[in-house]
Design an enzyme around this catalytic site. Structure first.
Site, PDB file in Angstrom:
ATOM      1  N   GLN A 141      25.411   3.276  29.652  1.00  0.00           N
ATOM      2  CA  GLN A 141      25.066   2.168  29.375  1.00  0.00           C
ATOM      3  C   GLN A 141      25.880   1.526  30.750  1.00  0.00           C
ATOM      4  OE1 GLN A 141      24.813  -0.849  26.762  1.00  0.00           O
ATOM      5  NE2 GLN A 141      27.233  -0.695  25.551  1.00  0.00           N
ATOM      6  N   HIS A 175      24.657 -16.514  17.221  1.00  0.00           N
ATOM      7  CA  HIS A 175      25.180 -15.472  16.054  1.00  0.00           C
ATOM      8  C   HIS A 175      25.129 -16.418  15.249  1.00  0.00           C
ATOM      9  CE1 HIS A 175      26.279 -13.417  19.868  1.00  0.00           C
ATOM     10  NE2 HIS A 175      26.169 -11.982  19.364  1.00  0.00           N
ATOM     11  N   ASP A 189      30.802  -7.121  21.356  1.00  0.00           N
ATOM     12  CA  ASP A 189      30.510  -7.856  21.755  1.00  0.00           C
ATOM     13  C   ASP A 189      31.540  -9.034  20.778  1.00  0.00           C
ATOM     14  OD1 ASP A 189      28.990  -9.323  20.141  1.00  0.00           O
ATOM     15  OD2 ASP A 189      27.070  -9.713  22.254  1.00  0.00           O
ATOM     16  N   ASP A 205      29.274   0.661  16.383  1.00  0.00           N
ATOM     17  CA  ASP A 205      28.204   1.135  18.100  1.00  0.00           C
ATOM     18  C   ASP A 205      29.044   2.101  18.696  1.00  0.00           C
ATOM     19  OD1 ASP A 205      27.729  -1.603  20.272  1.00  0.00           O
ATOM     20  OD2 ASP A 205      28.616   0.249  21.147  1.00  0.00           O
ATOM     21  N   ASP A 254      26.762   6.977  16.885  1.00  0.00           N
ATOM     22  CA  ASP A 254      25.672   6.839  16.822  1.00  0.00           C
ATOM     23  C   ASP A 254      25.484   6.315  15.453  1.00  0.00           C
ATOM     24  OD1 ASP A 254      23.319   6.611  17.024  1.00  0.00           O
ATOM     25  OD2 ASP A 254      22.966   8.625  16.529  1.00  0.00           O
ATOM     26  N   ALA A 255      24.864   4.492  15.415  1.00  0.00           N
ATOM     27  CA  ALA A 255      24.425   4.706  13.876  1.00  0.00           C
ATOM     28  C   ALA A 255      23.714   5.107  12.785  1.00  0.00           C
ATOM     29  CB  ALA A 255      24.284   2.963  14.509  1.00  0.00           C
ATOM     30  N   ASP A 257      22.155  -5.071  14.858  1.00  0.00           N
ATOM     31  CA  ASP A 257      22.096  -5.761  16.351  1.00  0.00           C
ATOM     32  C   ASP A 257      22.162  -5.046  17.243  1.00  0.00           C
ATOM     33  OD1 ASP A 257      22.294  -7.646  17.942  1.00  0.00           O
ATOM     34  OD2 ASP A 257      24.561  -8.628  17.493  1.00  0.00           O
TER      35      ASP A 257
END
Lengths: 502, 518
Positions: A237, A267, A291, A311, A345-346, A363
């Site tokens: 990204q 959050h 983040d 992530d 990767d989830a 999320d």
């Protein structure tokens, strides 16, 4: 070369050094206010350090006894090297250092002292040829004209058209070229070694000019309407951080992820409605959320023993665990010994996972394409279900129930189709608008929430409001989202497309 | 988008390279090779003699051929009888062959199975056993493993310079053409709803001799269906399933394509399919895994004959260069008929067999191709291309960000007669094939050539049986189904349609018939 020629050349050097010196100073000030905000403070301190360093340089000039011209040219090359690459270096180190001010002032000090050293040396070189009154008058005239030129060029031409890093390299090159000309014109011992040195510096700066990415492209900055303080394309990204006075914003592929002014609303709403009701929760899984802001909220519960964050992009947790401004935002979430970061990767990670978690946070970015849409399917929730403790809960961020109402309720339907009981809710986040979440669990969650201390938005009364859907957001029928129909992506495209076209 | 300096340099450099290449007039050479069915070994059956066996082994039953039909038969026989399966290639799977490189697994041939009909009981039982069908919903509809179902988006078509979803042309279609669409699909739906009309396995359906006698093109003419986009679509579908278009295949086969699918699922639309990155290679590997110890690879069967109560199967081990005789009580010959009638002694040759040749290429790319309009789908077709387009092998991957990918490029060689096409195909070098493939892809995706990392090519000389008029309900096919002594036959060419369900069911049926006679 005639004396007159040498004189003119040296005065031209004064002019270039003055122009370049001021450009380097302005660059440092600009970068500091870009990256740290508060431009008055940044410019004052940078100018202060720079002028002080010039004083130190001037004072040091007394120790130069022999080979004045040789030292002068050597210093000229050093200015070209440090000054020219300063901007690019500052941008490069910014994401990796805890305190950005240390490298910032160090480089300003080095460049300032070198420039400060240069002017007295010039005066001494010219003193043999001119009377003192002419000398002072000419040198300072050229010095101040150079400064005027620099101060006009910088905001009107250089920053808009060249970009910050390229401007640095450009003026470094100018510096080095003037040094090489002076080297050719003056009689200097050991000129050959100096020439090689100068050409090396020149080559380095030219390479820098061509191969450094355009760090702050004017067009990109204009598109955001905010100062871009960091931007990087990873294989996954494009990460962009912007600052507008005290507001830090994170964009992924141009989509706003948070604004530091109101991210606490998002959050707190993401984490506490679920976790505050799971008194026995010990192990938490966060999917996405590189983040660390969701982790910050999770770590408010002392009983939590482990947080596993999955992530895809290693650049995100790395950035948010090293950069001072960002670690302040997530309260140093990634330095907690309870937190483990997995770069995977989830979907793939859940497939091989055998652990069970009490609370799962999904999320992910909004389902704006078929690839991300897969992370909102019955197939994905079936995998998540296997990783969820019998009395645990999962929370999913599910876009705006106001703008993308059908998309929101599609996620709800998908969770039902996967065998979950759900509690949809929403919160108002000023920078986002109305935002929706869904809590999913094997059986209905019981009990009142016990919120940790320090929350800014959630309390008993705002919690109760989360679950009230006014008529313009109440449930609408929607298909469950499956890998083989991707209903959600289709709803999402239609709804956001309609909204953005208005 | 603004061009960065680096991009500009790269483009300028690339342009210069292209110019240089243009000057030399030498097309780009792609790494890769021609892989695939052992044509050379197979041709020894036609040309060469084999040494007499110097060893005899006993096996109660022998299965000849490890394609889907052979694997199905072996699976049925395994555990009931002492079994040996003999396969010519190094891998079993037949048309369901697959490969793998650093980027992905990919198919070399058959690559999906539509939701099976209720009457495809053998296939349903297999799917339940393999977990492809997970259970039933309250209405009794099978629940499929979502990860095996083809992910959305499934199909897209490049037509009028734009990608659209689905294969039926939609852009620039006139109202008159649309009326033909409606009439055609209404007719297909009527056939589909007629009980006992078109079934899978097809022998459960009805002959409709008037459809079997003429080509699909002739039948469409007779119905006044001349709309160009409709003709293109039906022709595409026939080429996709039979390796030959509407001018070649029978109207019965053409209608079967549209009217036979009635499979339903609790969690998928009617037109869904199950698929995997390696295509039906996934199924072939699941079938062969439990049989591993009973499979002899790299062995060419050159003689099958009956003598007394025994059936002898003589095979030549390609690696050891010697023949072995297998003494069995019965055999299932799961080789295609054009092979079977060369090796089964006394078997009368079937008349009118036609097999479609194919070229399948696996093209490894640095990044997935895109294009204007609908996003990349599983199956991507350009209306202007004579190939069938490409299937994205990584489509079923679940990770959200895909960079490199493998495209499986399908090309039925049907411009000339199968024999001529076969000759042309084997005469072409790897570079020549790459040139054709790259040209075809470049036409679909300008600039894609620069992304190509590797091209492997597989030639199927006799890729699949071609359902020409008169074959499916003719005498030849009826006789192909009869056993020859204790040799029972199993292959999709006995159905006239090269479908997984036909092959698998034939295998099960042959094994059952053999078991009944032992």
């Amino acid at each position: 070369m005639s004396n007159r020629g040498v004189r003119l050349l040296l005065l031209a050097s004064v002019f270039t050094i003055a122009t370049c010196g001021l450009i380097y100073e302005l660059l440092a000030g600009t970068i500091a206010s870009y990256l740290l905000g508060d431009s008055v403070t940044q410019f004052s301190t940078v100018i202060g350090v720079y002028l002080f360093a010039m004083g130190v340089g001037s004072w040091l000039s007394r120790y130069v006894e022999r080979n004045l011209a040789g030292v002068f040219i050597q210093v000229e090359f050093l200015i070209a090297l440090f000054g020219g690459s300063a901007a690019a270096c500052l941008f490069a180190v910014f994401p990796h250092v805890n305190s950005f001010r240390v490298p910032l002032y160090a480089i300003v000090f080095v460049v300032g002292s070198l420039v400060g050293l240069e002017v007295p040396l010039l005066l001494r070189l010219l003193s043999a040829q001119l009377h003192l009154k002419d000398l002072i008058s000419k040198v300072f005239t050229f010095d101040y004209i150079g400064a005027l030129l620099a101060s006009l060029l910088f905001p009107l031409f250089l920053v808009p058209y060249c970009g910050v890093a390229q401007t640095g390299f450009l003026f470094g090159i100018l510096n080095a070229v003037v040094g090489l000309i002076a080297l050719w014109a003056l009689e200097i011992p050991n000129a050959r070694a100096l020439r090689i040195y100068g050409i090396g510096v020149l080559a380095f700066l030219v390479a820098g000019l061509f191969f450094s990415e355009r760090i702050v492209a004017w067009s990109e900055a204009a598109a955001y309407g905010e100062d871009i303080i960091y931007t990087r394309s990873t294989p996954y990204q494009r990460i962009t951080l912007t600052r507008h006075s005290d507001d830090i914003r994170l964009y992924l592929n141009g989509n706003l992820q948070f604004s530091s002014r109101d991210e606490y609303r998002y959050h707190e709403a993401l984490i506490h409605p679920g976790l505050a009701r799971l008194r026995n929760a010990r192990h938490v899984l966060v999917l996405g959320g590189g983040d660390g802001l969701a982790v910050r909220e999770i770590l408010r519960y002392p009983q939590i023993e482990s947080v596993t964050l999955v992530d895809l992009d290693p650049a995100m947790p790395r950035l948010f665990s090293t950069q001072e401004i960002l670690t302040r935002l997530n309260a140093g979430a990634f330095s907690s010994p309870k937190v483990r970061v997995v770069n995977s990767d989830a979907f793939a990670w859940l497939k091989q996972n055998r652990r069970v978690f009490d609370f799962i946070v999904a999320d992910f970015p909004d389902p704006s394409n078929f690839s991300v849409g897969k992370l909102y399917t019955t197939a994905f929730y079936a995998r998540a279900q296997a990783a969820l403790a019998p009395d645990g809960a999962m929370v999913i961020q599910c876009t705006s129930p106001f703008i993308a109402r059908k998309s929101f309720w599609c996620v709800d339907e998908t969770l039902h189709a996967s065998g979950f009981v759900t509690e949809p809710y929403h919160v108002y986040v000023p920078s986002f608008g109305e935002w929706g979440f869904i809590l999913a669990s094997h059986r209905a969650l019981a009990g009142e929430p016990e919120f940790p201390a320090g929350l800014r938005y959630l309390d008993a009364s705002s919690f109760a409001e989360l679950f009230i859907f006014p008529p313009d957001m109440v449930k609408v029928p929607a298909d469950a989202n499956r890998l083989n129909n991707q209903a959600l992506v289709r709803y999402f495209e239609t709804e956001w497309g309609r909204y953005l076209r208005q | 988008m603004k061009t960065t300096r680096r991009q500009f340099l790269a483009t300028a450099g690339g342009g210069a390279m292209a110019l240089l290449a243009g000057c030399g007039n030498s097309p780009r050479v792609f790494p890769g090779r021609i892989v695939g069915a052992s044509a050379a070994a197979g041709h020894r059956l036609r040309d060469g003699a084999f040494p007499a066996p110097d060893e005899t082994l006993d096996a109660e039953v022998v299965v000849i051929g490890g394609g889907i039909a052979g694997l199905a038969a072996a699976r049925r026989l395994d555990g009931r009888r002492d079994l040996l399966l003999v396969e010519l290639e190094q891998e079993t799977g037949g048309n369901a062959a697959c490969g793998r490189n650093a980027v992905s697994a990919y198919p070399w041939g058959a690559h999906y199975v539509p939701l099976p009909n209720e009457e495809s009981t053998e296939v349903i039982a297999l799917f339940e056993e393999l977990g492809i069908i997970r259970g039933k919903d309250p209405r009794g509809l099978p629940i499929y493993d979502e990860e095996a179902l083809c992910s959305d988006p499934m199909e897209r078509l490049l037509d009028c310079g734009r990608w659209q979803e689905g294969f039926l042309p939609q852009l620039g279609v006139t109202p008159g053409e649309r009326r033909q669409y409606d009439a055609f699909f209404a007719r297909m739906e009527a056939f589909r709803r007629t009980p006992g009309a078109f079934a899978i396995p097809l022998d459960l359906g009805s002959p409709y001799p008037e459809l079997d006698r003429i080509t699909m093109a002739a039948w469409m003419n007779a119905n006044g269906w001349d709309a160009a986009p409709l003709r293109w679509y039906v022709d595409y579908c026939c080429r996709d399933d039979y390796g030959a278009g509407i001018e070649h295949v029978s109207a019965w086969a053409g209608v079967h394509y549209f009217a036979s699918r009635r499979g339903r699922a609790a969690n998928a639309e009617r037109d869904s399919v199950v698929t995997w990155p390696e295509g039906n290679g996934w199924l072939a590997q699941k079938l062969s895994a439990p049989l591993a110890a009973r499979i002899r690879r790299g062995c060419i069967v050159w003689n099958i004959e009956a003598a007394g109560k025994y059936t002898f199967v003589d095979c030549f081990d390609l690696a050891r260069e010697r023949s072995v005789r297998l003494r069995a009580r019965g055999a299932v010959c799961a080789a295609p008929r054009f092979i079977a009638q060369r090796i089964v002694r006394g078997l009368a040759p079937a008349q009118g067999l036609e097999y479609s040749p194919w070229m399948v290429a696996n093209v490894t790319l640095d990044s997935p191709p895109v294009g204007p309009g609908a996003p990349l789908a599983w199956d991507n077709v350009s209306r202007r291309s004579r190939s069938l387009g490409y299937v994205v092998a990584t489509h079923q991957n679940l990770n959200p960000v895909q960079r490199e990918t493998v495209l499986t490029h399908y090309w039925p060689l049907d411009a000339q007669s199968p024999a001529d096409e076969r000759r042309r195909a084997v005469a072409r070098t790897h570079d020549e094939w790459c040139g054709l493939i790259a040209e075809d892809l470049e036409e679909t995706h300008p600039g894609v050539t620069g992304q190509i990392r590797n091209i492997d090519v597989w030639l199927w000389g006799h890729g699949m049986i071609r359902p020409v008029p008169g074959f499916i309900w003719g005498e030849a096919r009826r006789r192909m189904r009869e056993p020859h002594g204790m040799v029972f036959f199993a292959h999709s060419d006995m159905s006239g349609l090269s479908l997984f369900e036909e092959a698998y069911t034939r295998g099960c049926q042959a094994a059952d018939a053999l078991l009944a006679r032992l």
